[in-house]
Design an enzyme around this catalytic site. Structure first.
Site, short mmCIF file in Angstrom:
data_model
loop_
_atom_site.label_atom_id
_atom_site.label_comp_id
_atom_site.label_asym_id
_atom_site.label_seq_id
_atom_site.Cartn_x
_atom_site.Cartn_y
_atom_site.Cartn_z
N PHE A 147 0.87 -1.18 0.00
CA PHE A 147 0.00 0.00 0.00
C PHE A 147 0.90 1.23 0.00
O PHE A 147 1.83 1.33 0.81
CB PHE A 147 -0.88 -0.04 1.25
N ASP A 218 1.84 -4.94 8.77
CA ASP A 218 0.69 -4.06 8.61
C ASP A 218 -0.54 -4.97 8.48
O ASP A 218 -0.64 -5.74 7.52
CB ASP A 218 0.87 -3.17 7.38
N TYR A 243 -10.97 1.23 10.88
CA TYR A 243 -12.21 1.47 10.10
C TYR A 243 -12.50 0.40 9.06
O TYR A 243 -13.49 0.49 8.36
CB TYR A 243 -12.16 2.85 9.42
N LYS A 244 -11.63 -0.60 8.93
CA LYS A 244 -11.88 -1.65 7.92
C LYS A 244 -12.68 -2.78 8.56
O LYS A 244 -13.83 -2.60 8.90
CB LYS A 244 -10.55 -2.07 7.30
N ARG A 392 -12.40 -4.98 -6.94
CA ARG A 392 -12.23 -5.59 -5.63
C ARG A 392 -13.58 -5.82 -4.97
O ARG A 392 -14.42 -4.93 -4.96
CB ARG A 392 -11.49 -4.59 -4.74
#
Ligand SMILES: *Cc1c(COP(=O)(O)O)cnc(C)c1O
Length: 433
Positions: A147, A218, A243-244, A392
């Site tokens: 990322f 991560d 928040y995921k 995705r």
């Protein structure tokens, strides 16, 4: 779909051993929903009406208990008890308290995890700590397709330190062999945001340690999606998002983990008063707090912490083993349906077939990925697009049903068959993809 996959799919969906009839129907999936032990959790989430939400890996859905809890914190704590709330409502301990709960979800040891700041900032904190703990080495090893923020943070830290560090990147398939004895720390994202590919955490951590490197994970796309065993694999540091899969709300505070064995030797680069041994002694110089508390920096966002805690508490009620099993099953069914319904439409699976290398999302490359995702959204199926060509679909077993997988693929098929995606409004790029 490979033959092996067809057989597995048929068995999963219909308990049928006959590969020749490996065709999956909506009724098969309705049956799976009826017997799904995680199904009751769905009612604990607010979900947009008539919408199939396949993006909970990017922004988790809102637990229904959030608004009432936020109202309570706003009115009774902030409103009524104002600043006294730091003590009487325990605001001052929220970061370590919620950190401890997340620690349980990721298999960290007690007192190893704290909630603070954003993932990007936490990465800066643990990366600077790792480099300081391994001072004779100058190489940070990561993955080329990590990322971007992870790589940007490393670049920025290297510039700031100005001590000749370098960021080296390799391809996923080159790990763990690419780890050599020049590496100060290996910094990897456990599940790739683009492809859903998952690393073998135990194997890579062990390889890093064998070469004298420290290991940073991560967990942005892993925490809350599967059981993890950070302590068991002896990971040195970890970071991740609130928040995921943890459903903590947009911009929810992130978390970071430092293994106990390193904590005393970590002198925070971002040394703020919330990480001080005695913040309210207002001393003139920095003295780190005992343990993980030293990784805090400044005043945390209390309202956001309250929302995050609701999401984390909900996750703690569920079994991560069951979540993982359902996630793999749903991903498998989704891929099977894509093959069954859309084989000739140019989607190429990029998520590995091997479940051991698979996170909790299904990703496909398609040259018209952007307009297809826009058109799907217009039909109330929300996935997302990652440049240059990846579509995705996140799998969030706490609130995603099996039948929705069928419906999503049916809608996608309609869009593809009729080329509905090829209208001008779907080709326009938005600021957020
Ligand atoms: C989502 C994500 C982030 C997000 O970082 P923020 O600081 O919260 O914006 C970082 N790293 C990875 C791997 C991610 O998937």
């Amino acid at each position: 779909m490979t033959i092996r996959n067809s057989v597995r799919l048929a068995c999963l969906a219909r308990e049928s051993p006959d590969p020749l009839t490996a065709h999956i129907t909506r009724a098969d999936l309705e049956a799976l929903d009826r017997e799904d032990r995680l199904r009751p959790f769905r009612d604990r989430f607010f979900l947009p009406e008539d919408t199939i939400y396949l993006d909970g890996n990017s922004l988790g859905a809102m637990p229904k208990a959030v608004p009432a809890r936020m109202r309570e914190v706003a009115e009774e704590e902030w409103g009524r008890d104002v600043i006294c709330s730091w003590n009487i409502h325990g605001w001052i301990d929220l970061q370590t308290k919620i950190g401890g709960k997340i620690g349980r979800l990721i298999g960290a040891g007690e007192g190893e995890t704290i909630v603070a700041d954003s993932t990007s900032i936490n990465l800066f904190k643990v990366l600077s700590a790792a480099l300081a703990l391994n001072p004779t080495r100058k190489v940070i090893l990561s993955e080329r397709e990590n990322f971007p923020t992870d790589l940007y943070v490393a670049e920025g830290l290297i510039r700031l330190l100005d001590q000749g560090h370098v960021l080296r990147t390799a391809l996923p398939e080159e790990f763990p062999e690419v780890i050599d004895d020049t590496i100060a720390c290996v910094m990897l994202t456990h599940v790739s945001y683009r492809t859903g590919r998952m690393y073998d955490m135990a194997k890579i951590t062990e390889a890093a340690h064998a070469k004298g490197a420290l290991m940073i994970w991560d967990l942005a796309h892993s925490a809350g999606a599967m059981p993890l065993d950070l302590a068991g694999v002896r990971a040195d540091f970890a970071v991740g998002c609130g928040y995921k899969f943890l459903n903590g709300g947009p911009g929810a505070p992130a978390f970071l983990t430092i293994a106990k064995r390193h904590q005393d030797r970590v002198v925070p680069a971002l040394s703020g008063w919330f990480g001080h041994a005695a913040p309210f002694a207002f001393e003139g110089t920095f003295r780190p707090a005992e343990g993980i508390a030293r990784a805090a920096v400044g005043t945390p966002p209390v309202l956001s912490l309250a929302a995050l805690e609701v999401g984390v508490d909900l996750m703690l009620e569920a079994s991560l083993d069951e979540i993982r099993a359902k996630s793999l099953r749903q991903a498998d069914i989704f891929a099977g349906l894509m093959e069954q319904e859309l084989a000739d439409h140019g989607f190429r699976r990029v998520t590995p077939e091997d479940p051991a290398q698979c996170g909790s999302q299904m990703c496909f490359a398609h040259e018209q990925g952007w307009p297809i995702i826009q058109c799907l959204t217009a039909h109330n199926v929300i996935g997302d697009f990652r440049a240059p060509d990846i579509v995705r679909f996140g799998v969030t077993p706490l609130y995603l049903g099996y039948t929705e997988l069928w419906d999503a693929v049916a809608i996608l098929r309609r869009i593809m068959d009729a080329r509905l995606w090829d209208a001008p409004e779907f080709h326009r790029r938005a600021k957020v993809t």
